[in-house]
Design a protein around this motif. Structure first.
Motif, short mmCIF file in Angstrom:
data_model
loop_
_atom_site.label_atom_id
_atom_site.label_comp_id
_atom_site.label_asym_id
_atom_site.label_seq_id
_atom_site.Cartn_x
_atom_site.Cartn_y
_atom_site.Cartn_z
N TRP A 1 0.62 -1.32 -0.01
CA TRP A 1 -0.04 -0.05 -0.12
C TRP A 1 0.98 1.34 0.11
N TYR A 2 1.77 1.28 0.78
CA TYR A 2 2.93 2.44 0.89
C TYR A 2 3.43 2.63 -0.35
N VAL A 3 3.95 1.69 -1.24
CA VAL A 3 4.62 1.88 -2.57
C VAL A 3 3.64 2.32 -3.49
N ARG A 4 2.46 1.56 -3.44
CA ARG A 4 1.54 2.18 -4.40
C ARG A 4 0.95 3.61 -4.11
N HIS A 5 0.89 4.05 -2.73
CA HIS A 5 0.60 5.41 -2.57
C HIS A 5 1.76 6.20 -2.90
N ALA A 6 2.99 5.91 -2.76
CA ALA A 6 4.27 6.60 -2.94
C ALA A 6 4.28 6.82 -4.39
N ASN A 7 4.28 6.03 -5.31
CA ASN A 7 4.44 5.80 -6.68
C ASN A 7 3.15 6.50 -7.52
N THR A 8 2.13 6.90 -6.65
CA THR A 8 0.99 7.58 -7.40
C THR A 8 0.85 9.01 -6.80
N ARG A 9 0.77 9.07 -5.48
CA ARG A 9 0.63 10.43 -5.00
C ARG A 9 1.82 11.16 -5.02
N PHE A 10 2.86 10.55 -4.24
CA PHE A 10 4.19 11.23 -4.03
C PHE A 10 4.97 11.47 -5.26
N ASP A 11 5.09 10.73 -6.32
CA ASP A 11 5.77 10.78 -7.29
C ASP A 11 5.16 11.56 -8.40
N ALA A 12 3.78 11.62 -8.34
CA ALA A 12 3.00 13.07 -9.06
C ALA A 12 3.39 14.21 -8.62
N LEU A 13 3.31 14.37 -7.28
CA LEU A 13 3.65 15.66 -6.68
C LEU A 13 5.13 16.05 -6.92
N SER A 14 6.03 15.20 -6.96
CA SER A 14 7.41 15.44 -7.07
C SER A 14 7.62 15.88 -8.35
N ALA A 15 7.05 14.99 -9.55
CA ALA A 15 7.29 15.42 -10.85
C ALA A 15 6.58 17.07 -10.93
N GLU A 16 5.42 17.18 -10.45
CA GLU A 16 5.08 18.73 -10.63
C GLU A 16 5.85 19.57 -9.91
N ILE A 17 6.72 19.46 -8.90
CA ILE A 17 7.59 20.06 -8.21
C ILE A 17 8.79 20.45 -9.14
N LEU A 18 9.29 19.51 -9.73
CA LEU A 18 10.34 19.48 -10.47
C LEU A 18 9.94 20.29 -12.01
N GLU A 19 8.87 19.97 -12.34
CA GLU A 19 8.51 20.79 -13.62
C GLU A 19 8.18 22.32 -13.19
N GLU A 20 7.72 22.63 -12.27
CA GLU A 20 7.47 24.02 -11.67
C GLU A 20 8.94 24.68 -11.43
N ASN A 21 10.03 24.15 -11.07
CA ASN A 21 11.12 24.61 -10.64
C ASN A 21 12.04 24.68 -11.64
N LEU A 22 12.23 23.43 -12.46
CA LEU A 22 13.39 23.51 -13.69
C LEU A 22 13.00 23.81 -14.89
N ALA A 23 11.65 24.35 -15.00
CA ALA A 23 11.25 24.63 -16.58
C ALA A 23 11.59 26.10 -16.67
#
Length: 109
Positions: free
Chosen positions: A87-109
Motif C-alpha cells: 500500500w505504501y509503495v502504491r501510494h508513494a508511486n501515485t501521489r508522492f511521485d506525481a507531486l514530485s514531478a509537479e514540483i520539478l516541472e515548476e522549478n526546472l522549467a
C-alpha cells in the motif's frame, strides 16, 4: 575543499524552498513514521502475547486441529506487513511521485 561543504544549484534551493516540496516532505515523513509505529506496535503486541500468555498461543486453532493459534497469527502479522508495504509503495508511486514531478516541472522549467 571541505568534503562536507557542497554548493547547491539555484534550482535545488528553489525546490527546497517550494511550499509544495515542504508539504511533500512533511507528508512522507508523517506517513513513514505512522506506518513504522503501527508495524512496531503490532510486533510488540505479538511479543507480549508470547511473553505473558503463551498458553493461549499454544491452544489449537479449532477443536481437533494440530495447528496452534500462534502459527496463523504470526503469518497474519507478516502478511499484514507485506500488504502495508505494498500500500505504501502504491501510494508513494501515485501521489508522492506525481507531486514530485509537479514540483520539478515548476522549478526546472
Amino acid at each position: 575543499m571541505n568534503p562536507h561543504h557542497t554548493t547547491h544549484s539555484p534550482a535545488y534551493e528553489r525546490i527546497k524552498a517550494n511550499p509544495k516540496f515542504q508539504r511533500l516532505a512533511r507528508q512522507r515523513a508523517i506517513l513513514a513514521w505512522s506506518l513504522s509505529a503501527l508495524v512496531l506496535a503490532i510486533y510488540y503486541l505479538f511479543i507480549m502475547l508470547v511473553a505473558f500468555v503463551p498458553g493461549w498461543l499454544h491452544l489449537p486453532l479449532y477443536e481437533g486441529s494440530n495447528l496452534s493459534r500462534g502459527i496463523p497469527l504470526g503469518a497474519a502479522i507478516i502478511i499484514f506487513s507485506w500488504l502495508l508495504t505494498a500500500w505504501y509503495v502504491r501510494h508513494a508511486n501515485t501521489r508522492f511521485d506525481a507531486l514530485s514531478a509537479e514540483i520539478l516541472e515548476e522549478n526546472l522549467a
